[in-house]
Scaffold this active site. Sequence first.
Site, PDB file in Angstrom:
ATOM      1  N   GLY A  13      -1.833  -3.951   6.279  1.00  0.00           N
ATOM      2  CA  GLY A  13      -1.088  -3.295   5.197  1.00  0.00           C
ATOM      3  C   GLY A  13      -0.945  -4.212   4.000  1.00  0.00           C
ATOM      4  O   GLY A  13       0.146  -4.385   3.451  1.00  0.00           O
ATOM      5  N   ALA A  14      -2.071  -4.782   3.572  1.00  0.00           N
ATOM      6  CA  ALA A  14      -2.000  -5.865   2.583  1.00  0.00           C
ATOM      7  C   ALA A  14      -2.516  -5.476   1.204  1.00  0.00           C
ATOM      8  O   ALA A  14      -2.776  -6.343   0.384  1.00  0.00           O
ATOM      9  CB  ALA A  14      -2.762  -7.078   3.119  1.00  0.00           C
ATOM     10  N   GLY A  17       2.701  -4.489  -1.983  1.00  0.00           N
ATOM     11  CA  GLY A  17       4.003  -4.754  -1.387  1.00  0.00           C
ATOM     12  C   GLY A  17       4.077  -6.050  -0.599  1.00  0.00           C
ATOM     13  O   GLY A  17       3.498  -7.074  -0.973  1.00  0.00           O
ATOM     14  N   ILE A  18       4.818  -5.993   0.509  1.00  0.00           N
ATOM     15  CA  ILE A  18       5.132  -7.181   1.303  1.00  0.00           C
ATOM     16  C   ILE A  18       3.862  -7.800   1.908  1.00  0.00           C
ATOM     17  O   ILE A  18       3.707  -9.022   1.942  1.00  0.00           O
ATOM     18  CB  ILE A  18       6.148  -6.789   2.403  1.00  0.00           C
ATOM     19  CG1 ILE A  18       7.463  -6.327   1.739  1.00  0.00           C
ATOM     20  CG2 ILE A  18       6.406  -7.938   3.352  1.00  0.00           C
ATOM     21  CD1 ILE A  18       8.360  -5.489   2.635  1.00  0.00           C
ATOM     22  N   GLY A  19       2.948  -6.958   2.369  1.00  0.00           N
ATOM     23  CA  GLY A  19       1.715  -7.470   2.985  1.00  0.00           C
ATOM     24  C   GLY A  19       0.866  -8.264   2.017  1.00  0.00           C
ATOM     25  O   GLY A  19       0.340  -9.337   2.337  1.00  0.00           O
ATOM     26  N   SER A 142      12.701  -3.464  10.688  1.00  0.00           N
ATOM     27  CA  SER A 142      13.654  -3.118   9.625  1.00  0.00           C
ATOM     28  C   SER A 142      15.048  -2.977  10.217  1.00  0.00           C
ATOM     29  O   SER A 142      15.212  -2.581  11.378  1.00  0.00           O
ATOM     30  CB  SER A 142      13.254  -1.788   8.989  1.00  0.00           C
ATOM     31  OG  SER A 142      14.246  -1.366   8.081  1.00  0.00           O
ATOM     32  N   TYR A 167      11.391   7.343  11.084  1.00  0.00           N
ATOM     33  CA  TYR A 167      11.100   5.988  10.612  1.00  0.00           C
ATOM     34  C   TYR A 167      11.952   4.963  11.372  1.00  0.00           C
ATOM     35  O   TYR A 167      11.437   3.955  11.866  1.00  0.00           O
ATOM     36  CB  TYR A 167      11.364   5.895   9.103  1.00  0.00           C
ATOM     37  CG  TYR A 167      11.187   4.502   8.573  1.00  0.00           C
ATOM     38  CD1 TYR A 167       9.910   3.941   8.455  1.00  0.00           C
ATOM     39  CD2 TYR A 167      12.285   3.712   8.220  1.00  0.00           C
ATOM     40  CE1 TYR A 167       9.746   2.640   7.995  1.00  0.00           C
ATOM     41  CE2 TYR A 167      12.120   2.424   7.758  1.00  0.00           C
ATOM     42  CZ  TYR A 167      10.851   1.884   7.643  1.00  0.00           C
ATOM     43  OH  TYR A 167      10.675   0.594   7.199  1.00  0.00           O
TER      44      TYR A 167
HETATM   45  N1  NAP Z   1      10.226  -1.746   1.328  1.00  0.00           N
HETATM   46  C1  NAP Z   1      11.298  -1.798   2.092  1.00  0.00           C
HETATM   47  O1  NAP Z   1      12.440  -1.608   1.617  1.00  0.00           O
HETATM   48  C2  NAP Z   1      11.174  -2.102   3.569  1.00  0.00           C
HETATM   49  C3  NAP Z   1      12.363  -2.320   4.290  1.00  0.00           C
HETATM   50  C4  NAP Z   1      12.253  -2.623   5.647  1.00  0.00           C
HETATM   51  C5  NAP Z   1      11.027  -2.699   6.251  1.00  0.00           C
HETATM   52  N2  NAP Z   1       9.879  -2.462   5.532  1.00  0.00           N
HETATM   53  C6  NAP Z   1       8.602  -2.544   6.226  1.00  0.00           C
HETATM   54  O2  NAP Z   1       7.749  -3.428   5.528  1.00  0.00           O
HETATM   55  C7  NAP Z   1       6.394  -3.120   5.840  1.00  0.00           C
HETATM   56  C8  NAP Z   1       5.576  -3.135   4.555  1.00  0.00           C
HETATM   57  O3  NAP Z   1       6.074  -2.154   3.694  1.00  0.00           O
HETATM   58  P1  NAP Z   1       6.125  -2.303   2.105  1.00  0.00           P
HETATM   59  O4  NAP Z   1       7.546  -2.218   1.701  1.00  0.00           O
HETATM   60  O5  NAP Z   1       5.301  -3.443   1.642  1.00  0.00           O
HETATM   61  O6  NAP Z   1       5.467  -0.906   1.684  1.00  0.00           O
HETATM   62  P2  NAP Z   1       4.143  -0.554   0.834  1.00  0.00           P
HETATM   63  O7  NAP Z   1       4.171  -1.275  -0.470  1.00  0.00           O
HETATM   64  O8  NAP Z   1       4.087   0.934   0.833  1.00  0.00           O
HETATM   65  O9  NAP Z   1       2.970  -1.160   1.709  1.00  0.00           O
HETATM   66  C9  NAP Z   1       2.625  -0.596   2.953  1.00  0.00           C
HETATM   67  C10 NAP Z   1       1.254  -1.077   3.339  1.00  0.00           C
HETATM   68  O10 NAP Z   1       0.904  -0.442   4.588  1.00  0.00           O
HETATM   69  C11 NAP Z   1      -0.344   0.202   4.413  1.00  0.00           C
HETATM   70  N3  NAP Z   1      -0.487   1.407   5.233  1.00  0.00           N
HETATM   71  C12 NAP Z   1       0.341   2.489   5.276  1.00  0.00           C
HETATM   72  N4  NAP Z   1      -0.167   3.416   6.099  1.00  0.00           N
HETATM   73  C13 NAP Z   1      -1.339   2.911   6.576  1.00  0.00           C
HETATM   74  C14 NAP Z   1      -2.339   3.391   7.441  1.00  0.00           C
HETATM   75  N5  NAP Z   1      -2.274   4.615   7.991  1.00  0.00           N
HETATM   76  N6  NAP Z   1      -3.405   2.595   7.723  1.00  0.00           N
HETATM   77  C15 NAP Z   1      -3.514   1.375   7.164  1.00  0.00           C
HETATM   78  N7  NAP Z   1      -2.618   0.866   6.320  1.00  0.00           N
HETATM   79  C16 NAP Z   1      -1.536   1.637   6.023  1.00  0.00           C
HETATM   80  C17 NAP Z   1      -0.402   0.566   2.939  1.00  0.00           C
HETATM   81  O11 NAP Z   1      -1.734   0.824   2.548  1.00  0.00           O
HETATM   82  P3  NAP Z   1      -2.081   1.747   1.263  1.00  0.00           P
HETATM   83  O12 NAP Z   1      -1.891   0.867   0.076  1.00  0.00           O
HETATM   84  O13 NAP Z   1      -3.481   2.179   1.511  1.00  0.00           O
HETATM   85  O14 NAP Z   1      -1.099   2.891   1.268  1.00  0.00           O
HETATM   86  C18 NAP Z   1       0.183  -0.698   2.324  1.00  0.00           C
HETATM   87  O15 NAP Z   1      -0.775  -1.725   2.251  1.00  0.00           O
HETATM   88  C19 NAP Z   1       6.412  -1.767   6.566  1.00  0.00           C
HETATM   89  O16 NAP Z   1       6.234  -1.984   7.950  1.00  0.00           O
HETATM   90  C20 NAP Z   1       7.818  -1.242   6.292  1.00  0.00           C
HETATM   91  O17 NAP Z   1       8.268  -0.408   7.332  1.00  0.00           O
HETATM   92  C21 NAP Z   1       9.947  -2.164   4.197  1.00  0.00           C
END
Ligand code: NAP
Length: 284
Positions: A13-14, A17-19, A142, A167
């Site tokens: 997921g890179a 965002g965080i990745g 989370s 979620y």
């Molecule tokens: N943001 C928050 O407030 C928050 C809080 C707590 C935990 N988290 C956790 O942090 C982690 C990263 O989230 P983020 O906040 O960085 O969100 P994000 O910016 O939406 O990034 C999510 C990443 O996961 C990838 N992804 C989603 N569905 C996928 C799939 N079916 N196959 C392959 N890759 C997929 C996305 O790819 P695409 O770019 O192709 O969509 C993106 O690279 C997640 O596990 C989330 O649950 C986030």
Amino acid sequence: MRPIADQVHLVTGATQGIGKETVRALARLGARVILAARDQARGQAVVEELRADTGNARIELALVDFASFASVRAFLDDVRARVAALDVLVNNAGGYFGRRQQTDDGHEMSFQVNHLGYFMTTLGLFDRLRAAGDARVVCVSSDAHWGGRVDFDDLDRTEGYFGYRAYATSKLMNLLFVAEAARRFPPSLTINAQHPGVVASGFGLGERGVMKAFYLVARPFLRTAAQGADTSVWLSTAPELGAVTGKYFVRRRERSTLADARDPELARRLWTESERLTGMSLPA
Ligand SMILES: NC(=O)c1ccc[n+]([C@@H]2O[C@H](COP(=O)([O-])OP(=O)(O)OC[C@H]3O[C@@H](n4cnc5c(N)ncnc54)[C@H](OP(=O)(O)O)[C@@H]3O)[C@@H](O)[C@H]2O)c1
């Protein structure tokens, strides 16, 4: 662990965002980093950007869609063909699905992507992690897990779907997976979880409704993606954590979890069910 220049890291997921920020930080430290993304063009653009920004040419792309078992299997074959040993795996890919969606494999999206994705990636690369000697797995969970509840009679949430509950439950499953894996893994392979804070990333923006409205309105007050990545990077690399496993961290501090997340019977049952659904298990 091996010297950082000899290490291979994989972050899922890179693309954003965080990745993406996790890859940036790990690449700056000098590791070879495989960036997992589901879209070739977007993934390659991020690879080029991060190579230029970090000066580390050893950032590479692997493709995977965690909503497809076939795609995950092909991804695991690809990574296994590329690396003999994997030092760090960061399970980070995940999403929020306001309306119920079903994958081609017949599972509810957050269950398959957010939980089974972590399970399959970790088990599929277990021998490569073992081959590195001391290795680490980090799972991005989370604090939303406090609102989760695992219902083994309806893991795919066919009845009364509520996006936040789906979620939250998938993030609770991340903690159950970490707890059970820590019991099953050898001491040289650690696994920990982190909550990144509420982060201004792409998270929640792909949906309509309350979640998207919250992430848009609150954006200026949220943590940055780099701040959210910090604990993943620390868990992946900090020398003092070599023997720490099965724990949950927020901002580099160990935190308590929902009682269900610490229930060994729930964790064992989820593991067995995940084995059955994916056809994957640890070697005897
Ligand atoms: N943001 C928050 O407030 C928050 C809080 C707590 C935990 N988290 C956790 O942090 C982690 C990263 O989230 P983020 O906040 O960085 O969100 P994000 O910016 O939406 O990034 C999510 C990443 O996961 C990838 N992804 C989603 N569905 C996928 C799939 N079916 N196959 C392959 N890759 C997929 C996305 O790819 P695409 O770019 O192709 O969509 C993106 O690279 C997640 O596990 C989330 O649950 C986030």
